[in-house]
Design an enzyme around this catalytic site. Structure first.
Site, PDB file in Angstrom:
ATOM      1  N   ASN A 137       0.833  -1.210   0.000  1.00 53.09           N
ATOM      2  CA  ASN A 137       0.000   0.000   0.000  1.00 53.09           C
ATOM      3  C   ASN A 137       0.869   1.262   0.000  1.00 53.09           C
ATOM      4  O   ASN A 137       0.670   2.197   0.782  1.00 53.09           O
ATOM      5  CB  ASN A 137      -0.945   0.005   1.210  1.00 53.09           C
ATOM      6  N   HIS A 196      -9.556   3.866   7.876  1.00 53.59           N
ATOM      7  CA  HIS A 196     -10.026   2.545   7.461  1.00 53.59           C
ATOM      8  C   HIS A 196     -11.437   2.260   7.970  1.00 53.59           C
ATOM      9  O   HIS A 196     -12.192   1.538   7.320  1.00 53.59           O
ATOM     10  CB  HIS A 196      -9.086   1.452   7.967  1.00 53.59           C
TER      11      HIS A 196
END
Length: 468
Positions: free
Chosen positions: A319, A355
């Site tokens: 990521n 998130h």
């Protein structure tokens, strides 16, 4: 017609052992390749407004295909963010307002849509959009400052012009990055639209081969995930059968499960990276050997991810664009605090709530913070100890040391993924209790023990030097 299409997709998803939402997501990501080919051959070096419109329309169609009428959430945020920038200008107030509004709206979405399971809902691409728009606000603000007051990195991202509404829409909805990323700046996007991102000036980029390579690599990891994930379900961690297995079995299962779980993210990022490369957005200049680099939109360093025995190595390979975004706009912007650990903690806290609102995200990223601290201390200890440095440099011992280090590495990579994937405290707590909180105890013990060991080694080294 829509009902027939939905029924067809539902049947195909059942045959593949996936959800209909997951199948729609994969099809949408793969649709980026024909769209990228169309853009290459029909829109390269054409009127920028036509390219912005193409990106906006295709992105909205992809959003509607996946989330239906809920596409209005992203539209609302794009429109209001554009108005904030235009009405408030290049001010701290605009950055603060944009940041609070976008994060607040994302939190609102999480609060109203989240369940105890992993769901593909409108909030999934919206978290990507949130970072894009917040980054745009910072870069627009930097564009109004004197260059001497900016770091070289900030200068390269600063938006000196005033983006039009169509530019903001094209930037937000670009089909190669709308659903799962990657992150890229407005400056990069505008260079792409004007045809500057190419290895041969004035001509289409020679990017078909590197794009196909990333696509094939992504499909390889997709195959691995589809083959192994049915045998390693998240739900098994919560069963009595898992709890009754031998301790070593529970640890090994958690290790392999964690590795396979990450492959679904690897798949999406590699496939979308291929789309960006095919368009030219992945162009990243040339290296010191004069070879063209296509890694500007890379979210994965696959070889490093698979071979590194270090936790920091995995973080650096996984990521990447999101981590770079957080480093650029959160960690480095908190430099005024004068404390690197506090800035890092704040950046990880931001990542956790970005998130979602589940406790599992906070636990996961707090464990990451702990593990990275311990690993750094361990590396400093090896560096300061002549004996340990000598042992690690013996060629015959390097293979077994590597295997041991990798085993520890992947066990404790799977360990923080438990709360990340199971979300709620009652679930991840049950799993951690079944393995006796081994990760917490192991790293907390090292966190307190390693500084004392290192101090003792330094004192012993000083005594030896004095005696000589």
């Amino acid at each position: 017609m829509a009902a027939a299409s939905g029924s067809l997709l539902h049947g195909a998803a059942e045959a593949l052992g996936a959800s209909e939402a997951a199948l729609r997501l994969i099809l949408s990501i793969l649709s980026g390749y024909p769209l990228a080919l169309f853009q290459r051959y029909f829109l390269f070096k054409k009127q920028p407004s036509h390219i912005h419109l193409f990106n906006t329309v295709t992105g909205l169609c992809i959003a509607y295909f996946n989330f239906g009428s809920q596409v209005y959430h992203s539209l609302l945020c794009v429109v209001l963010h554009f108005l904030i920038l235009r009405l408030m200008g290049r001010t701290v107030t605009a950055v603060f307002t944009g940041f609070c509004f976008q994060m607040g709206y994302l939190m609102f979405g999480y609060y109203h849509t989240s369940t105890d399971n992993y769901d593909i809902k409108w909030t999934m691409p919206h978290c990507v959009l949130t970072l894009k728009l917040i980054g745009l606000a910072f870069d627009f603000y930097d564009g109004g400052k004197a260059k001497t007051s900016l770091t070289p990195e900030q200068q390269s991202y600063a938006v000196t012009g005033v983006p039009t509404f169509l530019e903001v829409c094209g930037f937000s909805y670009y089909f190669g990055g709308f659903l799962v990323g990657p992150q890229f700046s407005m400056c990069k996007y505008l260079q792409f639209v004007t045809g500057e991102l190419t290895d041969v000036e004035g001509q289409r980029p020679n990017s078909i081969q590197p794009a196909v390579k990333r696509l094939c690599l992504g499909l390889f990891f997709l195959t691995l995930h589809m083959v192994f994930s049915p045998h390693l379900p998240d739900s098994y961690l919560l069963t009595e059968e898992y709890a009754n297995q031998p301790f070593w079995y529970r640890c090994v299962y958690m290790t392999i499960w964690g590795k396979v779980t990450l492959y679904k993210y690897v798949t999406c990022w590699l496939v979308t990276e291929g789309v960006c490369i095919l368009c030219g957005l992945g162009y990243n200049g040339k290296d010191e050997k004069g070879e063209t680099r296509w890694d500007a939109c890379a979210n994965m360093k696959v070889w490093l991810f698979e071979t590194t025995p270090l936790f920091t190595g995995t973080i650096a390979s996984f990521n990447i664009n999101t981590n770079d975004w957080v480093a650029r706009y959160i960690f480095k912007r908190l430099r005024f605090l004068g404390n690197k650990a506090v800035s890092q903690g704040a950046a990880l806290f931001f990542l956790a709530i970005w998130h979602g609102l589940h406790s599992g995200y906070l636990v996961c990223f707090s464990l990451e913070f702990l593990i990275v601290m311990v690993e750094r201390q361990a590396m400093e200890l090896v560096r300061d100890s002549p004996v340990l440095s000598h042992i690690c440099s013996i060629p015959l011992l390097q293979p077994p040391l590597y295997v041991a280090q990798q085993s520890i590495h992947w066990l404790f990579m799977g360990y923080p993924l438990v709360p990340f994937c199971l979300f709620t405290w009652d679930k991840w707590l049950k799993v951690y209790m079944s393995v006796y909180f081994i990760g917490h105890l192991f790293f907390l013990l090292l966190l307190f023990a390693l500084p004392y060991v290192r101090k003792a080694l330094v004192q012993r080294k000083d005594k030896l030097e004095k005696s000589h």
